[in-house]
Design an enzyme around this catalytic site. Structure first.
Site, PDB file in Angstrom:
ATOM      1  N   GLU A   1     -11.323 -15.005   3.556  1.00  0.00           N
ATOM      2  CA  GLU A   1     -10.951 -16.118   2.683  1.00  0.00           C
ATOM      3  C   GLU A   1     -12.154 -16.642   1.906  1.00  0.00           C
ATOM      4  O   GLU A   1     -12.021 -17.068   0.749  1.00  0.00           O
ATOM      5  CB  GLU A   1     -10.305 -17.237   3.499  1.00  0.00           C
ATOM      6  CG  GLU A   1      -9.038 -16.843   4.231  1.00  0.00           C
ATOM      7  CD  GLU A   1      -7.946 -16.322   3.309  1.00  0.00           C
ATOM      8  OE1 GLU A   1      -7.910 -16.730   2.128  1.00  0.00           O
ATOM      9  OE2 GLU A   1      -7.137 -15.486   3.763  1.00  0.00           O
TER      10      GLU A   1
ATOM     11  N   GLU B   1      -7.914  -7.613  -2.267  1.00  0.00           N
ATOM     12  CA  GLU B   1      -7.886  -7.551  -0.811  1.00  0.00           C
ATOM     13  C   GLU B   1      -8.982  -6.639  -0.266  1.00  0.00           C
ATOM     14  O   GLU B   1      -9.661  -6.968   0.715  1.00  0.00           O
ATOM     15  CB  GLU B   1      -6.510  -7.082  -0.324  1.00  0.00           C
ATOM     16  CG  GLU B   1      -5.409  -8.104  -0.509  1.00  0.00           C
ATOM     17  CD  GLU B   1      -5.628  -9.333   0.352  1.00  0.00           C
ATOM     18  OE1 GLU B   1      -5.051  -9.421   1.441  1.00  0.00           O
ATOM     19  OE2 GLU B   1      -6.402 -10.217  -0.069  1.00  0.00           O
TER      20      GLU B   1
END
Length: 432
Positions: free
Chosen positions: A132, A191
């Site tokens: 994150e 990602e």
């Protein structure tokens, strides 16, 4: 004025023709990129929308302050090794049983209690938070807004994207911008980038990067099992894949060659100590979640039984008292419902929903003074159509036309029943 504050960084694409846009270098990858949002605007975006997004996603978990501090400690340790250690990073735990974690621009990061109970050790927590951190540090959220600006000529494509959330149709304009940012699915490239650099950050912080491999393997298994809570939570915006497992494995191998890894840790025992309260009360939280499902199924009596069982097991949790209050309100027991919300607010004064529900009950009972106090508090925490509609109706009844219009205008920006009622009231007042 409110709209200008909400969208002040969403510069119309027309400004491109005036030469006010520019290129920059991505602080993580080092690659040149087209940029419409400055770092100060990026940080302001996260700061403005962090609290409303937390509120609309279950609110801050505060039943165990030591756990909250521990998550922030691990997050800050990993963030210090990032390419942007100077961002105002903040890490909070959300009181939501869905396994999920997300990041807003500028380093504002949240993880649900539901994900904490699914991990095995501190290194896995570091892997999630590192991932994150990269989404913030590499400007992935800011890039989404920039792409939306280009596609919509200045109208952000991430606007009010709350159709799948429990508060869909309740949030007023601007309050759900953060929800839109975090609910969009990340690209394959984003990602992989977040995995790669996040794994490097955690290793430099002293955590065994093998945890990033085992964690991603677990995610792939759960995705294959079609586990609903995961598909609705983490996997909705962070799709797992075998490709990511293999990439993490290769990154861990390279890091072991580069850094040696003699001092790396998994931190299993330390992690177990810090999530002990959650683990010991897992059944109570499960009863709470079942009570919420029972309310959605219009079974308030069953919801009340489940809420009482949760409270008997762990009375410190505010959410258990709140769901009890909701069940009692559905059963017509308004006085008892208010007492239940009193207990919830006593334990957590900072969650909008408790004040909203209690305020609406006070209004039904004719106590406008207490109703107004609760509804104003609720709207300050998270502006919602029900709160502003009720405040508008009370202001109109008192003859305060300007205050009534101001509240109706806010409520009218929402979709659904409450927004429609507010628009009708606005039309009536303005025509009159």
């Amino acid at each position: 004025m409110q709209g200008r504050q909400v969208w002040r960084w969403l510069i119309p694409v027309a400004l491109l023709a005036l030469g006010l846009s520019g290129c920059g270098v991505n602080p993580v990858t080092g690659e040149r990129e087209f940029r419409l949002i400055s770092e100060s605007e990026e940080i302001a975006m996260g700061e403005q929308h962090y609290e409303p997004t937390l509120q609309s996603m279950g609110g801050r978990y505060n039943a165990d302050s030591e756990l909250v501090a521990y998550v922030d400690e691990v997050g800050q340790r990993v963030a210090a090794e990032s390419h942007r250690p100077g961002l105002p990073y903040e890490f909070v735990v959300l009181n939501d049983g869905t396994p999920n974690a997300w990041a807003l621009p500028g380093g504002k990061i949240a993880i649900n209690r539901g994900l904490l109970t699914e991990m095995e050790n501190e290194a896995e927590l570091a892997a999630v938070l590192g991932h994150e951190i990269v989404h913030s540090a590499a400007r992935h959220g800011a890039q989404r807004v920039e792409r939306g600006m280009i596609m919509q000529a200045g109208v952000a494509a991430v606007g009010l994207a709350t159709q799948d959330h429990d508060f869909s149709g309740l949030l007023v304009a601007g309050a759900s911008v953060g929800v839109g940012l975090i609910s969009q699915r990340y690209s394959r490239e984003a990602e992989l980038e977040a995995d790669y650099y996040g794994t490097r950050y955690m290793a430099k912080a002293g955590y065994d990067p093998e945890a990033a491999v085992t964690l991603q393997e677990k995610f792939v298994r759960l995705a294959g099992d079609r586990e609903p809570s995961w598909l609705e939570g983490l996997f909705a915006s962070h799709p797992p894949s075998r490709e990511r497992v293999q990439a993490n494995r290769e990154t861990a191998r390279v890091l072991r060659e580069e850094l040696g890894g003699e001092d790396w840790t998994l931190g299993g025992e330390r992690y177990a100590r810090h999530i002990r309260v959650l683990e010991e009360n897992s059944e109570a939280y499960a009863r709470h979640d079942e009570a919420q499902q029972a309310l959605r199924a219009k079974e308030p009596r069953r919801a009340l039984e489940l809420a009482d069982a949760a409270i008997d097991a762990y009375p410190e949790e505010a959410a258990f008292h709140a769901v009890r209050g909701q069940a009692l309100a559905r059963l017509g027991e308004k006085d008892q419902a208010i007492t239940a919300f009193d207990a919830a607010i006593e334990r957590n004064d900072g969650y909008f929903s408790y004040h909203l529900d209690r305020g609406l009950l006070h209004r039904v009972r004719g106590d406008d003074e207490r109703a107004r106090e609760d509804l104003v508090r609720s709207a300050r925490l998270l502006p919602t159509a029900p709160a502003h509609l009720a405040l508008g109706e009370m202001a109109e009844a008192d003859g305060a036309r300007d205050a009534a219009i101001a509240n109706y205008e806010k409520a009218a920006s929402a979709e659904g029943f409450y927004g429609e009622r507010a628009r009708e009231a606005l039309s009536r007042l303005q025509d009159g």
